[in-house]
Scaffold this motif. Structure first.
Motif, PDB file in Angstrom:
ATOM      1  N   ALA A   1     -43.119   3.193  -1.755  1.00  0.00           N
ATOM      2  CA  ALA A   1     -43.738   1.925  -1.360  1.00  0.00           C
ATOM      3  C   ALA A   1     -44.090   1.941   0.123  1.00  0.00           C
ATOM      4  O   ALA A   1     -45.143   1.433   0.530  1.00  0.00           O
ATOM      5  CB  ALA A   1     -42.797   0.764  -1.675  1.00  0.00           C
ATOM      6  N   PHE A   2     -43.238   2.543   0.932  1.00  0.00           N
ATOM      7  CA  PHE A   2     -43.500   2.619   2.368  1.00  0.00           C
ATOM      8  C   PHE A   2     -44.720   3.495   2.655  1.00  0.00           C
ATOM      9  O   PHE A   2     -45.569   3.146   3.486  1.00  0.00           O
ATOM     10  CB  PHE A   2     -42.269   3.156   3.095  1.00  0.00           C
ATOM     11  N   ALA A   3     -44.822   4.608   1.952  1.00  0.00           N
ATOM     12  CA  ALA A   3     -45.979   5.485   2.129  1.00  0.00           C
ATOM     13  C   ALA A   3     -47.268   4.785   1.716  1.00  0.00           C
ATOM     14  O   ALA A   3     -48.303   4.916   2.377  1.00  0.00           O
ATOM     15  CB  ALA A   3     -45.781   6.770   1.326  1.00  0.00           C
TER      16      ALA A   3
ATOM     17  N   GLY B   1     -33.631   3.300   6.499  1.00  0.00           N
ATOM     18  CA  GLY B   1     -33.150   2.145   5.747  1.00  0.00           C
ATOM     19  C   GLY B   1     -34.286   1.223   5.384  1.00  0.00           C
ATOM     20  O   GLY B   1     -34.606   0.301   6.137  1.00  0.00           O
ATOM     21  N   LEU B   2     -34.913   1.477   4.227  1.00  0.00           N
ATOM     22  CA  LEU B   2     -36.110   0.723   3.829  1.00  0.00           C
ATOM     23  C   LEU B   2     -35.796  -0.204   2.652  1.00  0.00           C
ATOM     24  O   LEU B   2     -36.487  -0.212   1.640  1.00  0.00           O
ATOM     25  CB  LEU B   2     -37.233   1.704   3.455  1.00  0.00           C
ATOM     26  N   GLY B   3     -34.749  -1.002   2.825  1.00  0.00           N
ATOM     27  CA  GLY B   3     -34.342  -1.933   1.781  1.00  0.00           C
ATOM     28  C   GLY B   3     -35.053  -3.267   1.888  1.00  0.00           C
ATOM     29  O   GLY B   3     -36.161  -3.376   2.428  1.00  0.00           O
ATOM     30  N   ILE B   4     -34.407  -4.318   1.403  1.00  0.00           N
ATOM     31  CA  ILE B   4     -34.993  -5.661   1.384  1.00  0.00           C
ATOM     32  C   ILE B   4     -35.439  -6.096   2.770  1.00  0.00           C
ATOM     33  O   ILE B   4     -36.502  -6.697   2.943  1.00  0.00           O
ATOM     34  CB  ILE B   4     -33.982  -6.678   0.808  1.00  0.00           C
ATOM     35  N   MET B   5     -34.638  -5.783   3.777  1.00  0.00           N
ATOM     36  CA  MET B   5     -34.966  -6.164   5.151  1.00  0.00           C
ATOM     37  C   MET B   5     -35.769  -5.073   5.855  1.00  0.00           C
ATOM     38  O   MET B   5     -36.772  -5.336   6.514  1.00  0.00           O
ATOM     39  CB  MET B   5     -33.679  -6.435   5.937  1.00  0.00           C
ATOM     40  N   GLY B   6     -35.319  -3.842   5.745  1.00  0.00           N
ATOM     41  CA  GLY B   6     -35.916  -2.752   6.493  1.00  0.00           C
ATOM     42  C   GLY B   6     -37.357  -2.465   6.129  1.00  0.00           C
ATOM     43  O   GLY B   6     -38.174  -2.153   7.007  1.00  0.00           O
ATOM     44  N   SER B   7     -37.684  -2.571   4.856  1.00  0.00           N
ATOM     45  CA  SER B   7     -39.042  -2.231   4.418  1.00  0.00           C
ATOM     46  C   SER B   7     -40.108  -3.094   5.100  1.00  0.00           C
ATOM     47  O   SER B   7     -41.033  -2.553   5.723  1.00  0.00           O
ATOM     48  CB  SER B   7     -39.149  -2.335   2.900  1.00  0.00           C
ATOM     49  N   PRO B   8     -40.022  -4.441   5.031  1.00  0.00           N
ATOM     50  CA  PRO B   8     -41.050  -5.233   5.717  1.00  0.00           C
ATOM     51  C   PRO B   8     -41.033  -5.049   7.225  1.00  0.00           C
ATOM     52  O   PRO B   8     -42.088  -5.094   7.879  1.00  0.00           O
ATOM     53  CB  PRO B   8     -40.730  -6.681   5.322  1.00  0.00           C
ATOM     54  N   MET B   9     -39.851  -4.807   7.805  1.00  0.00           N
ATOM     55  CA  MET B   9     -39.774  -4.583   9.253  1.00  0.00           C
ATOM     56  C   MET B   9     -40.537  -3.315   9.637  1.00  0.00           C
ATOM     57  O   MET B   9     -41.328  -3.304  10.588  1.00  0.00           O
ATOM     58  CB  MET B   9     -38.308  -4.498   9.690  1.00  0.00           C
ATOM     59  N   ALA B  10     -40.325  -2.256   8.880  1.00  0.00           N
ATOM     60  CA  ALA B  10     -41.008  -0.996   9.169  1.00  0.00           C
ATOM     61  C   ALA B  10     -42.511  -1.141   8.994  1.00  0.00           C
ATOM     62  O   ALA B  10     -43.300  -0.593   9.780  1.00  0.00           O
ATOM     63  CB  ALA B  10     -40.459   0.108   8.269  1.00  0.00           C
ATOM     64  N   VAL B  11     -42.924  -1.898   7.986  1.00  0.00           N
ATOM     65  CA  VAL B  11     -44.360  -2.088   7.735  1.00  0.00           C
ATOM     66  C   VAL B  11     -45.006  -2.877   8.876  1.00  0.00           C
ATOM     67  O   VAL B  11     -46.155  -2.610   9.259  1.00  0.00           O
ATOM     68  CB  VAL B  11     -44.593  -2.753   6.368  1.00  0.00           C
ATOM     69  N   HIS B  12     -44.296  -3.837   9.443  1.00  0.00           N
ATOM     70  CA  HIS B  12     -44.834  -4.565  10.607  1.00  0.00           C
ATOM     71  C   HIS B  12     -45.147  -3.595  11.755  1.00  0.00           C
ATOM     72  O   HIS B  12     -46.161  -3.747  12.444  1.00  0.00           O
ATOM     73  CB  HIS B  12     -43.846  -5.620  11.101  1.00  0.00           C
ATOM     74  N   LEU B  13     -44.280  -2.622  11.948  1.00  0.00           N
ATOM     75  CA  LEU B  13     -44.503  -1.644  13.015  1.00  0.00           C
ATOM     76  C   LEU B  13     -45.720  -0.771  12.702  1.00  0.00           C
ATOM     77  O   LEU B  13     -46.507  -0.445  13.594  1.00  0.00           O
ATOM     78  CB  LEU B  13     -43.253  -0.784  13.211  1.00  0.00           C
ATOM     79  N   VAL B  14     -45.858  -0.403  11.429  1.00  0.00           N
ATOM     80  CA  VAL B  14     -47.035   0.359  11.004  1.00  0.00           C
ATOM     81  C   VAL B  14     -48.302  -0.449  11.255  1.00  0.00           C
ATOM     82  O   VAL B  14     -49.293   0.048  11.819  1.00  0.00           O
ATOM     83  CB  VAL B  14     -46.938   0.735   9.512  1.00  0.00           C
ATOM     84  N   ASP B  15     -48.272  -1.704  10.849  1.00  0.00           N
ATOM     85  CA  ASP B  15     -49.457  -2.566  10.989  1.00  0.00           C
ATOM     86  C   ASP B  15     -49.847  -2.777  12.451  1.00  0.00           C
ATOM     87  O   ASP B  15     -51.017  -3.043  12.753  1.00  0.00           O
ATOM     88  CB  ASP B  15     -49.199  -3.929  10.322  1.00  0.00           C
ATOM     89  N   ALA B  16     -48.859  -2.665  13.341  1.00  0.00           N
ATOM     90  CA  ALA B  16     -49.142  -2.835  14.767  1.00  0.00           C
ATOM     91  C   ALA B  16     -49.698  -1.564  15.410  1.00  0.00           C
ATOM     92  O   ALA B  16     -50.022  -1.564  16.597  1.00  0.00           O
ATOM     93  CB  ALA B  16     -47.877  -3.268  15.499  1.00  0.00           C
ATOM     94  N   GLY B  17     -49.801  -0.492  14.626  1.00  0.00           N
ATOM     95  CA  GLY B  17     -50.405   0.735  15.130  1.00  0.00           C
ATOM     96  C   GLY B  17     -49.439   1.829  15.509  1.00  0.00           C
ATOM     97  O   GLY B  17     -49.864   2.891  15.979  1.00  0.00           O
ATOM     98  N   HIS B  18     -48.148   1.622  15.298  1.00  0.00           N
ATOM     99  CA  HIS B  18     -47.174   2.670  15.602  1.00  0.00           C
ATOM    100  C   HIS B  18     -47.149   3.713  14.493  1.00  0.00           C
ATOM    101  O   HIS B  18     -47.425   3.408  13.326  1.00  0.00           O
ATOM    102  CB  HIS B  18     -45.782   2.067  15.793  1.00  0.00           C
TER     103      HIS B  18
END
Length: 291
Positions: A38-40, A7-24
């Motif tokens: 956009a997520f890739a 679920g990479l919508g308005i909310m999910g996309s930035p949330m997932a990117v925060h996890l990426v940025d933290a090294g996950h």
């Protein structure tokens, strides 16, 4: 940690990117191809389907519009439970009915999957700024395991009780938010109809007992009639249905919630479903023939 994010919508996309940025290592899936691209580009791994998202993950997060979407993703033939490793932690951050969260937790337990219901408040701005309020239902040990991830997404993270409790707290949140928007809308209509500058009037209210996060964040855009969605009327309409159903389940009367639910339903019927929930102002204006 390897995290599947569905679920990479308005909310999910930035949330997932925060996890990426933290090294996950985050494997994301969405039915909208542009969201996956956009997520890739943001450093995540795009999956082709739910099964591919789940098979490699230690934790799976779902952030979807409503309970049918969550149930389809969790219970489907190629869904979460059909592809989960033993001991997987499934965190549903969608806003859905408490009874759906309970049913998911029960079915998951039989598959050796741990579950938390963890709906959020804060809208698009909260998701982008990692400033969400996260209300979590489920086992305390599972909450503690997920806490490092929650801390990357929100500022207020609270374990509120057993399975389903997170959804009940979110329902309470949504009835308060809807009611506040309705009253701010009435304040604007009253001020303007009385010849008082609404911006100035709301500035005063924001400094007194009437202060709220909604006045802090939305008074300028409401006075300017700017209703670009941070959280759509359509979704708040769904959430008020959840609140009313929860009230029936708990055998309590919530008369103001019922009225606010009708105002939100009216906004949707007027064709404003895709606008921000602050567009309740348009309903109030219409009722006073000022729109």
């Amino acid at each position: 940690m390897t995290v599947g994010f569905i679920g990479l919508g308005i909310m999910g996309s930035p949330m997932a990117v925060h996890l990426v940025d933290a090294g996950h290592d985050v494997i994301g899936f969405d039915v909208v191809p542009a969201s996956l691209s956009a997520f890739a580009e943001a450093g995540g791994t795009a999956a082709a389907n739910v099964a591919e998202t789940v098979t490699q993950a230690e934790v799976v997060i779902t952030m979807l519009p409503d309970h049918p979407h969550v149930e389809s993703v969790v219970f489907g033939e190629d869904g979460v439970l059909a592809n989960a490793k033993d001991g997987l932690l499934l965190i549903d951050m969608s806003t859905i009915r408490p009874e759906s969260s309970l049913a998911i937790a029960e079915a998951a337990k039989a598959k050796g999957v741990r579950v938390l219901d963890a709906p959020v408040s804060g809208g698009e701005a909260g998701a982008k700024n990692a400033a969400l309020s996260i209300m979590v239902g489920g086992e305390e040990a599972d909450f503690n395991a997920a806490k490092p991830l929650f801390d990357l997404l929100g500022k207020t993270v609270v374990h509120v009780g057993p399975h389903g409790a997170g959804q009940v707290v979110k329902a309470a949140n949504q009835l308060v938010v809807g009611g506040t928007y309705a009253l701010v809308a009435e304040a604007i209509v009253l001020l303007e109809a009385s010849g008082v500058d609404a911006r100035t009037g709301l500035d005063v209210l924001a400094g007194g007992l009437a202060a709220s996060r909604i006045l802090d964040l939305k008074r300028e855009t409401m006075v300017a009639r700017q209703f670009a969605p941070g959280f759509r009327i359509d979704l708040h309409h769904k959430d008020m249905g959840i609140a009313l159903a929860a009230a029936r389940q708990a055998d309590v009367s919530l008369p103001v919630t019922g009225l606010v639910a009708q105002l939100i339903a009216a906004a949707r019927a007027m064709g404003h479903g895709s606008l921000d929930h602050s567009a309740l102002l348009k309903v109030t204006e219409q009722l006073s023939s000022r729109g």
